[in-house]
Design an enzyme around this catalytic site. Structure first.
Site, short mmCIF file in Angstrom:
data_model
loop_
_atom_site.label_atom_id
_atom_site.label_comp_id
_atom_site.label_asym_id
_atom_site.label_seq_id
_atom_site.Cartn_x
_atom_site.Cartn_y
_atom_site.Cartn_z
CE1 TYR A 35 -95.67 1.77 11.28
CE2 TYR A 35 -94.91 3.57 12.69
CZ TYR A 35 -95.88 2.63 12.35
OH TYR A 35 -97.04 2.54 13.09
CE LYS A 41 -98.45 3.63 9.95
NZ LYS A 41 -99.80 3.11 9.67
P1 NAP Z 1 -100.84 -5.21 14.94
O1 NAP Z 1 -101.34 -5.60 16.26
O2 NAP Z 1 -99.56 -5.75 14.44
O3 NAP Z 1 -102.00 -5.56 13.86
C1 NAP Z 1 -101.79 -5.34 12.50
C2 NAP Z 1 -102.99 -5.81 11.74
O4 NAP Z 1 -102.76 -5.53 10.33
C3 NAP Z 1 -103.25 -7.29 11.85
O5 NAP Z 1 -104.65 -7.50 11.88
C4 NAP Z 1 -102.68 -7.85 10.55
O6 NAP Z 1 -103.38 -9.02 10.14
C5 NAP Z 1 -102.99 -6.72 9.59
N1 NAP Z 1 -102.16 -6.70 8.39
C6 NAP Z 1 -100.81 -6.58 8.30
N2 NAP Z 1 -100.43 -6.59 7.02
C7 NAP Z 1 -101.57 -6.70 6.29
C8 NAP Z 1 -101.84 -6.73 4.90
N3 NAP Z 1 -100.86 -6.68 3.99
N4 NAP Z 1 -103.13 -6.85 4.49
C9 NAP Z 1 -104.14 -6.92 5.38
N5 NAP Z 1 -103.94 -6.87 6.71
C10 NAP Z 1 -102.67 -6.77 7.16
O7 NAP Z 1 -100.72 -3.62 14.82
P2 NAP Z 1 -101.46 -2.43 15.60
O8 NAP Z 1 -100.54 -1.94 16.63
O9 NAP Z 1 -102.85 -2.80 15.95
O10 NAP Z 1 -101.44 -1.33 14.44
C11 NAP Z 1 -102.56 -1.02 13.64
C12 NAP Z 1 -102.26 0.26 12.85
O11 NAP Z 1 -101.97 1.32 13.76
C13 NAP Z 1 -101.03 0.14 11.94
O12 NAP Z 1 -101.25 0.86 10.76
C14 NAP Z 1 -99.94 0.79 12.76
O13 NAP Z 1 -98.90 1.27 11.97
C15 NAP Z 1 -100.71 1.89 13.44
N6 NAP Z 1 -100.09 2.43 14.65
C16 NAP Z 1 -99.85 1.62 15.73
C17 NAP Z 1 -99.26 2.16 16.87
C18 NAP Z 1 -98.98 1.35 18.11
O14 NAP Z 1 -98.37 1.91 19.04
N7 NAP Z 1 -99.41 0.10 18.20
C19 NAP Z 1 -98.92 3.52 16.89
C20 NAP Z 1 -99.17 4.30 15.77
C21 NAP Z 1 -99.76 3.74 14.66
P3 NAP Z 1 -102.62 -10.40 9.75
O15 NAP Z 1 -101.98 -10.92 10.99
O16 NAP Z 1 -103.72 -11.26 9.25
O17 NAP Z 1 -101.60 -10.02 8.73
#
Ligand code: NAP
Length: 247
Positions: A155, A159
């Site tokens: 990851y 990133k």
């Molecule tokens: P999340 O709740 O797990 O949501 C992930 C989203 O990505 C879901 O809508 C999922 O849809 C979609 N997805 C996953 N694989 C996919 C693919 N191959 N093609 C299209 N859509 C896909 O995650 P989140 O926490 O909101 O994270 C969103 C972004 O922020 C990510 O890039 C994550 O790495 C980044 N981020 C998150 C955090 C945190 O603390 N939460 C911190 C830093 C960065 P489906 O269910 O339909 O697959």
């Protein structure tokens, strides 16, 4: 579609940060393409929420790590929107484990979904934006891409790669007036962070100067700013949204 209608594609917009970004962009007048891979009902609920607030949205299923799906997504964008003003690369997964136990498949899946996907969508979006000589691309990275994190070699590498990709694309596309920036969220309350054990969660919150986890809306506001004309002289930057965790 009307000539002056602003359009945006948000990948992984069925829940969490992507959902908040889609809702925020719709609230400021964008017609939003809500992308998802498998969560159809959740994505349809986001589209309904946008429409019931008077906004416009379309649903676009597709796995953004797959070139054939990205081709199909952008064909549909061309048909439905004609052009694309904003691309938000938000889709992401994590498959955490210590390096010595990490399966090659977990390395590949994370690199494909969190990094290669951005290459594929930026390439397709840039072709459309270059014709219009205008556009804004925002890639969701993570503070982990800046600092590294034990248990997240895949990851963190993806990133960090997103940051390098952002800067290279910002330099290449600036002459065409296409801005490319990254947002690096810290510890945000979503499904991705749901499973973190309470003790670790409390320790992480204690390390955040603003004293709380971030909400998806905190990230959405930063993305909306970078998408807007308010950020017209900003490109190649990484905006950290983490309550001061990393500084
Ligand atoms: P999340 O709740 O797990 O949501 C992930 C989203 O990505 C879901 O809508 C999922 O849809 C979609 N997805 C996953 N694989 C996919 C693919 N191959 N093609 C299209 N859509 C896909 O995650 P989140 O926490 O909101 O994270 C969103 C972004 O922020 C990510 O890039 C994550 O790495 C980044 N981020 C998150 C955090 C945190 O603390 N939460 C911190 C830093 C960065 P489906 O269910 O339909 O697959």
């Amino acid at each position: 579609m009307e000539e002056n209608q602003k359009t945006a594609l948000v990948t992984g917009a069925s829940r969490g940060i992507g959902r908040a970004i889609a809702l925020k962009l719709a609230s400021v007048g964008y017609t939003v393409a809500v992308n998802y891979a498998g969560s159809h009902d959740a994505a349809a609920a986001v589209k309904n929420e946008i429409e019931s607030s008077g906004g416009k949205a379309i649903l676009l299923q597709g796995d953004v790590s797959k070139p054939e799906d990205v081709d199909r997504i952008f064909k549909k964008i061309k048909e439905e929107f004609g052009a694309l003003d904003v691309l938000v690369n938000n889709a992401g997964i994590n498959r955490d484990s210590l390096l010595i136990r990490m399966k090659e498949e977990n390395w590949d899946d994370v690199i494909s979904t969190d990094l290669k996907s951005d290459f594929l969508t930026i390439k397709a979006a840039a072709m459309m934006m270059m014709r219009k000589k205008k556009g804004s691309i925002i890639n969701i990275s993570s503070v982990v891409g800046v600092t590294g994190n034990a248990g997240q070699a895949n990851y963190a590498a993806a990133k960090a790669g997103v940051i390098g990709l952002t800067k290279a694309c910002a330099k290449e596309l600036a002459p065409r007036h296409i801005r490319v920036n990254a947002v690096a969220p810290g510890f945000i309350e979503t499904a991705m962070t749901d499973g973190i054990p309470e003790k670790l969660r409390d320790a992480m919150i204690a390390s955040i100067p603003l004293g709380r986890m971030g909400q998806p809306e905190d990230v959405a506001k930063a993305v909306c700013f970078l998408a807007s004309e308010e950020a017209s002289y900003i490109t190649g930057q990484v905006l950290v949204v983490d309550g001061g965790m990393v500084m």
